[in-house]
Design an enzyme around this catalytic site. Structure first.
Site, PDB file in Angstrom:
ATOM      1  N   HIS A  28       6.944  -4.314  54.739  1.00  0.00           N
ATOM      2  CA  HIS A  28       7.876  -5.047  55.591  1.00  0.00           C
ATOM      3  C   HIS A  28       7.132  -6.263  56.134  1.00  0.00           C
ATOM      4  O   HIS A  28       5.994  -6.145  56.593  1.00  0.00           O
ATOM      5  CB  HIS A  28       8.356  -4.162  56.738  1.00  0.00           C
ATOM      6  CG  HIS A  28       9.556  -4.683  57.445  1.00  0.00           C
ATOM      7  ND1 HIS A  28       9.532  -5.815  58.227  1.00  0.00           N
ATOM      8  CD2 HIS A  28      10.843  -4.237  57.488  1.00  0.00           C
ATOM      9  CE1 HIS A  28      10.735  -6.043  58.717  1.00  0.00           C
ATOM     10  NE2 HIS A  28      11.553  -5.098  58.286  1.00  0.00           N
ATOM     11  N   ARG A  61      15.015 -12.019  61.327  1.00  0.00           N
ATOM     12  CA  ARG A  61      14.967 -13.137  60.377  1.00  0.00           C
ATOM     13  C   ARG A  61      16.366 -13.456  59.869  1.00  0.00           C
ATOM     14  O   ARG A  61      16.710 -14.619  59.655  1.00  0.00           O
ATOM     15  CB  ARG A  61      14.038 -12.794  59.211  1.00  0.00           C
ATOM     16  CG  ARG A  61      12.578 -12.754  59.599  1.00  0.00           C
ATOM     17  CD  ARG A  61      11.672 -12.513  58.392  1.00  0.00           C
ATOM     18  NE  ARG A  61      11.805 -11.183  57.849  1.00  0.00           N
ATOM     19  CZ  ARG A  61      12.280 -10.901  56.637  1.00  0.00           C
ATOM     20  NH1 ARG A  61      12.674 -11.870  55.833  1.00  0.00           N
ATOM     21  NH2 ARG A  61      12.360  -9.654  56.221  1.00  0.00           N
TER      22      ARG A  61
END
Length: 576
Positions: free
Chosen positions: A237, A259
């Protein structure tokens, strides 16, 4: 050592989304069955499903489609997924989300018009990630736990599985376990067993899974001789919290929705660097963003703790605090202001795409053994889309729960365990009591560095070989190292030793599979073989252990729904 005996009809190893869904579905299929759920920790309080923040991918809203979700999954997996498993995942997710809301009692966020709200997640062409704020996993597990407690499910909490024990004919007879509280062995004889222990690549310096995760399920499957696929595929990740070496919070995830909502990644010089790597910027897939961050780190353009920054303040601190309450609080606990300032992040080992080869109905090559959740493989190929993880667990956990009662009806009766193998596995688990104590923490630290440095985000042949040599050396020292405390009740040092043994076994397989794949696909990136290879002739790695030796082969990907260069999306605009 005395081994207690226990009988049940269905034994479920793991109490995450896959295990709890399987228990509920099994009892619904046949309420007369005795169903037992065994968990290494406490029911509903351990494992990774509870830690899910982002949400649950499902093509349920207007404008989206199952075909679109499927294509995102196949393309995100770099054309390596088992397409029947992937199709089952995306199509059954629709049914499962409705079940979660209408039968299990989950409350997910909705838009003003009443439709389920979908977050924007990287690598997806539609905002389909259904969620409960940024604490979706807690919502799902809490409701599942309540449903399980309301039913006659036998619970074996703080019981770790150490070996899958077959009968002499090869069919599974049951599972050897250790009661952590009592320090005693227990053999649970079952007509059917579900392996749903979760993955957990905690052999890396930075990792997200809970501390009880040590790849036990895959280590047991490996020793049983089952074939494992895609073992080189470790997902990092991109945004693990980097709070320094003195806190366990380092490595925990700052969710992908940050994001997706428009968060920026900045290097130590405050440059928004993703434009240098991918046109999709921060919304590129996890593997791309992780490699970009890793490149900035290797180039020395880092923050004080050696990572990069994530910045959300340009979206408005009040909005960030409202939409990402859990993330803001997590960062505040570590001294960071996510809503109004900068937070240091680093790629962190998060999910394991590799696992046991299984059929669409979750059956394995061992009669009586089924697999679901992160222990299974094939659904994601080279890269899992954010939001497909908890969908995977609940979809295939439910399928396993549906299938096992019918399998028992057609294959009734308990099988006697192979007594020699049972005795061997008891002796194997007791092994550390026969050696002089040593520094297990130093070995653990050495493994963390060996895997991060050599078989991590970016790999090459010399690094992988260094990693393999380090794993061999660590395991050799581990085999010469014992535990000092002979009292086996809550002997956490003993369990640390067993954890490290499992991690070494699977670390070696990861490295061997990484050495075999001489191209770069998704989470697996070889700097000495940076090209993806020919998609039309894609193969996946297969690993199995025979007579104590690891055998590696390749198998062709079957393009049963769509071939490279084709799409199932009928709208050409949507396919762009």
């Amino acid at each position: 050592m005395k081994v207690e005996r226990l009988k049940t009809d269905i034994l479920i190893l793991g109490a995450g989304g896959a295990g709890l869904f399987a228990a509920l579905h099994a009892l619904k299929a046949n309420p007369d069955l005795d169903v037992t759920v065994a968990s290494k920790g406490l029911l509903g309080k351990c494992g990774c499903t509870r830690m899910v923040q982002g949400g649950y991918n499902v093509a349920i809203n207007p404008g989206d489609s199952i075909e679109r979700h499927f294509m995102d999954t196949i393309e995100g997996g770099k054309w390596l997924p088992h397409q029947e498993l992937a199709w089952t995942l995306v199509s059954t997710a629709v049914e499962r989300v409705r079940e979660l809301e209408n039968e299990i009692g989950c409350f997910f966020d909705r838009t003003p018009d009443g439709t389920l709200h979908g977050k924007a997640f990287a690598g997806q062409s539609f905002d389909r990630t259904v969620h409960k704020g940024d604490l979706t996993g807690i919502e799902i597990i809490n409701r599942l736990m309540e449903q399980v407690w309301a039913r006659p499910v036998r619970r074996l909490e703080e019981n770790r599985a150490v070996a899958l024990i077959p009968a002499k004919d090869g069919a599974l007879a049951g599972v050897l376990m250790i009661d952590i509280q009592k320090g005693e062995f227990r053999f649970v004889q079952a007509q059917a067993v579900l392996l749903a222990t979760g993955g957990g690549p905690t052999m890396y310096r930075y990792h997200t899974p809970s501390g009880d995760k040590s790849m036990d399920g895959l280590a047991m499957a490996l020793r049983l001789g089952l074939p494992l696929r895609d073992m080189e595929m470790v997902q990092f990740h991109p945004t693990g919290l980097l709070a320094g070496p003195d806190t366990r919070m380092t490595g925990t995830v700052l969710e992908e929705g940050l994001r997706g909502a428009g968060g920026h990644l900045l290097n130590g010089a405050m440059h928004r660097f993703m434009a240098d790597y991918d046109a999709k910027l921060e919304r590129a897939t996890r593997d791309v963003v992780s490699r970009a961050i890793y490149a900035e780190m290797k180039a020395g353009r880092t923050t004080p703790n050696g990572g990069v920054y994530i910045k959300m303040s340009h979206l408005g601190p009040a909005k960030v605090a409202k939409e990402f309450k859990g993330m803001v609080e997590r960062c505040r606990d570590c001294g960071f202001d996510l809503a109004g300032g900068l937070v240091e992040v680093v790629p962190t080992a998060h999910y394991f795409m590799g696992g046991v080869i299984c059929d669409v109905d979750t059956a394995t090559q061992c009669a009586g053994l089924f697999v679901a959740g992160e222990d299974a493989s094939g659904m994601h190929g080279a890269n899992r889309l954010g939001g497909n993880g908890v969908a995977n667990s609940t979809v295939f956990g439910g399928i396993a729960g549906d299938v096992m009662p019918h399998w028992i009806a057609n294959n009734p009766g308990h099988r006697a365990p192979d007594p020699d193998l049972l005795a061997f596995e008891v002796e194997r688990a007791e092994y550390p009591f026969s050696r002089q104590p040593g520094d297990l923490n130093a070995l653990r630290e050495a493994l963390l560095d060996a895997m991060w440095d050599n078989v991590g985000v970016v790999r090459d042949r010399p690094g992988i070989e260094r990693g393999l040599a380090a794993i061999d050396a660590i395991e050799a020292i581990l085999r010469a190292t014992g535990v000092s405390d002979r009292d086996r009740r809550f002997n956490l040092t003993w369990h640390d030793w067993l954890n490290l043994r499992s991690l070494c076994e699977i670390s070696r397989v990861i490295a061997l599979a990484a050495a075999r794949r001489e191209n770069s696909r998704g989470a697996h990136y070889r700097s000495d073989f940076p090209e993806p290879g020919d998609l039309a002739t894609s193969t996946f790695t297969v690993v199995r252990q025979k007579a104590g030796r690891i055998e590696m082969t390749d198998a062709p990907v079957a393009f049963t729904h769509v071939k490279p260069g084709e799409t199932l999306i009928r709208d050409p605009i949507a396919a762009e």
